[in-house]
Scaffold this motif. Structure first.
Motif, mmCIF file in Angstrom:
data_model
loop_
_atom_site.group_PDB
_atom_site.id
_atom_site.type_symbol
_atom_site.label_atom_id
_atom_site.label_comp_id
_atom_site.label_asym_id
_atom_site.label_seq_id
_atom_site.Cartn_x
_atom_site.Cartn_y
_atom_site.Cartn_z
ATOM 1 N N UNK A 153 85.609 2.080 -122.645
ATOM 2 C CA UNK A 153 86.048 3.480 -122.603
ATOM 3 C C UNK A 153 86.906 3.813 -123.811
ATOM 4 N N UNK A 154 87.828 2.909 -124.149
ATOM 5 C CA UNK A 154 88.691 3.143 -125.305
ATOM 6 C C UNK A 154 87.872 3.217 -126.586
ATOM 7 N N UNK A 155 86.889 2.316 -126.742
ATOM 8 C CA UNK A 155 86.053 2.327 -127.933
ATOM 9 C C UNK A 155 85.258 3.619 -128.031
ATOM 10 N N UNK A 156 84.791 4.107 -126.878
ATOM 11 C CA UNK A 156 84.064 5.380 -126.852
ATOM 12 C C UNK A 156 84.941 6.514 -127.378
ATOM 13 N N UNK A 157 86.218 6.506 -127.012
ATOM 14 C CA UNK A 157 87.120 7.566 -127.460
ATOM 15 C C UNK A 157 87.405 7.452 -128.956
ATOM 16 N N UNK A 158 87.530 6.224 -129.462
ATOM 17 C CA UNK A 158 87.746 6.065 -130.897
ATOM 18 C C UNK A 158 86.555 6.586 -131.700
ATOM 19 N N UNK A 159 85.380 6.573 -131.093
ATOM 20 C CA UNK A 159 84.169 7.020 -131.783
ATOM 21 C C UNK A 159 83.782 8.449 -131.421
ATOM 22 N N UNK A 160 84.679 9.161 -130.715
ATOM 23 C CA UNK A 160 84.340 10.487 -130.185
ATOM 24 C C UNK A 160 83.915 11.461 -131.272
ATOM 25 N N UNK A 161 84.536 11.414 -132.422
ATOM 26 C CA UNK A 161 84.251 12.381 -133.478
ATOM 27 C C UNK A 161 82.819 12.277 -133.989
ATOM 28 N N UNK A 162 82.173 11.128 -133.781
ATOM 29 C CA UNK A 162 80.807 10.957 -134.272
ATOM 30 C C UNK A 162 79.800 11.786 -133.480
ATOM 31 N N UNK A 163 80.222 12.334 -132.331
ATOM 32 C CA UNK A 163 79.290 13.058 -131.468
ATOM 33 C C UNK A 163 79.182 14.536 -131.816
ATOM 34 N N UNK A 164 79.884 14.955 -132.868
ATOM 35 C CA UNK A 164 79.787 16.337 -133.319
ATOM 36 C C UNK A 164 80.237 17.329 -132.266
ATOM 37 N N UNK A 165 79.401 18.315 -131.978
ATOM 38 C CA UNK A 165 79.755 19.370 -131.043
ATOM 39 C C UNK A 165 79.948 18.897 -129.615
ATOM 40 N N UNK A 166 79.418 17.725 -129.296
ATOM 41 C CA UNK A 166 79.551 17.190 -127.940
ATOM 42 C C UNK A 166 80.796 16.314 -127.781
ATOM 43 N N UNK A 167 81.586 16.188 -128.836
ATOM 44 C CA UNK A 167 82.704 15.250 -128.826
ATOM 45 C C UNK A 167 83.709 15.558 -127.727
ATOM 46 N N UNK A 168 84.137 16.815 -127.607
ATOM 47 C CA UNK A 168 85.164 17.170 -126.637
ATOM 48 C C UNK A 168 84.661 16.973 -125.211
ATOM 49 N N UNK A 169 83.450 17.435 -124.937
ATOM 50 C CA UNK A 169 82.893 17.282 -123.587
ATOM 51 C C UNK A 169 82.735 15.817 -123.232
ATOM 52 N N UNK A 170 82.267 15.008 -124.190
ATOM 53 C CA UNK A 170 82.087 13.581 -123.934
ATOM 54 C C UNK A 170 83.421 12.890 -123.682
ATOM 55 N N UNK A 171 84.429 13.180 -124.520
ATOM 56 C CA UNK A 171 85.745 12.563 -124.365
ATOM 57 C C UNK A 171 86.370 12.926 -123.026
ATOM 58 N N UNK A 172 86.259 14.201 -122.646
ATOM 59 C CA UNK A 172 86.829 14.650 -121.375
ATOM 60 C C UNK A 172 86.112 14.013 -120.188
ATOM 61 N N UNK A 173 84.796 13.884 -120.280
ATOM 62 C CA UNK A 173 84.018 13.297 -119.180
ATOM 63 C C UNK A 173 84.355 11.819 -119.010
ATOM 64 N N UNK A 174 84.444 11.082 -120.110
ATOM 65 C CA UNK A 174 84.797 9.657 -120.035
ATOM 66 C C UNK A 174 86.211 9.496 -119.484
ATOM 67 N N UNK A 175 87.138 10.333 -119.928
ATOM 68 C CA UNK A 175 88.515 10.280 -119.434
ATOM 69 C C UNK A 175 88.564 10.524 -117.933
ATOM 70 N N UNK A 176 87.892 11.564 -117.474
ATOM 71 C CA UNK A 176 87.903 11.911 -116.060
ATOM 72 C C UNK A 176 87.296 10.808 -115.199
ATOM 73 N N UNK A 177 86.122 10.327 -115.590
ATOM 74 C CA UNK A 177 85.449 9.316 -114.779
ATOM 75 C C UNK A 177 86.189 7.983 -114.792
ATOM 76 N N UNK A 178 86.772 7.608 -115.922
ATOM 77 C CA UNK A 178 87.527 6.350 -115.974
ATOM 78 C C UNK A 178 88.767 6.443 -115.102
ATOM 79 N N UNK A 179 89.438 7.594 -115.113
ATOM 80 C CA UNK A 179 90.621 7.779 -114.264
ATOM 81 C C UNK A 179 90.257 7.649 -112.794
#
Length: 204
Positions: free
Chosen positions: A73-99
């Motif tokens: 999960x942490x590695x996914x967040x470090x790479x979040x910027x590589x997802x372009x326009x989907x970066x924020x949605x992806x980061x928020x989804x991973x954060x929510x589900x991991x919590x």
């Protein structure tokens, strides 16, 4: 990871979000303690754990990084910027589900430490707030926000702010270039957590 560099916008973000990250770290620690104290220790484990693990397994079919100890999960967040326009949605989804999956597992009776899960949640908070901040004031690598978020949240959740910083520097081999904004965020977080702890004690 790319090289991390300090900037004025990173320092401003650190001053603003440091207390919030620290307070959330304390909230995570308290939630962990509550769930540890109330988790099943009798025959209900026979249905609680399989049910919780089944739920985590279903979630992992769509978001694989929720599995294991938090490193993915942490590695996914470090790479979040590589997802372009989907970066924020992806980061928020991973954060929510991991919590949710972390707390559900603890509540259902799972055993284990919360060091790397805490790191993962802090990384997620750093990514989400950093991506939002960059919409207003662009120019800093998202990885820098993720690093500081993880260090502050982890330190607050362990009640050891400098230990959180040292661990992040050891894990990532980064951090020396952004020590000033990181220390600013940690200092604000320490003040916020001290206030939160005092308020909680007085309320009891």
């Amino acid at each position: 990871m790319s090289e991390l560099h300090a900037s004025a916008l990173l320092s401003c973000w650190a001053l603003l979000f440091g207390p919030i990250l620290g307070w959330l770290g304390v909230t995570f620690r308290r939630s962990d303690h509550i769930f540890e104290d109330t988790k099943p220790r009798n025959l209900s484990l026979w249905w609680a754990l399989p049910l919780a693990f089944s739920g985590v397994g279903i979630v992992s079919m769509f978001i694989p990084s929720v599995l294991k100890n938090g490193q993915a999960s942490a590695q996914t967040q470090f790479e979040a910027a590589w997802l372009g326009g989907f970066a924020l949605a992806s980061a928020a989804l991973v954060l929510l589900t991991k919590t949710v999956t972390t707390l559900v597992t603890i509540r259902a009776g799972g055993w284990g430490g919360t060091l790397t899960p805490g790191l993962a949640l802090g990384a997620g908070l750093g990514a989400v707030t950093g991506l939002l901040w960059s919409q207003i004031w662009p120019g800093t690598s998202i990885a820098a926000f993720v690093f500081i978020g993880a260090a502050v949240f982890l330190g607050a959740s362990m009640k050891a702010p400098l230990t959180g910083l040292v661990l992040l520097m050891e894990f990532t081999h980064q951090g020396s270039e952004i020590l000033v904004p990181t220390i600013l965020a940690i200092g604000k977080a320490v003040a916020a957590t001290a206030w939160a702890e005092r308020t909680h004690t007085e309320a009891e």
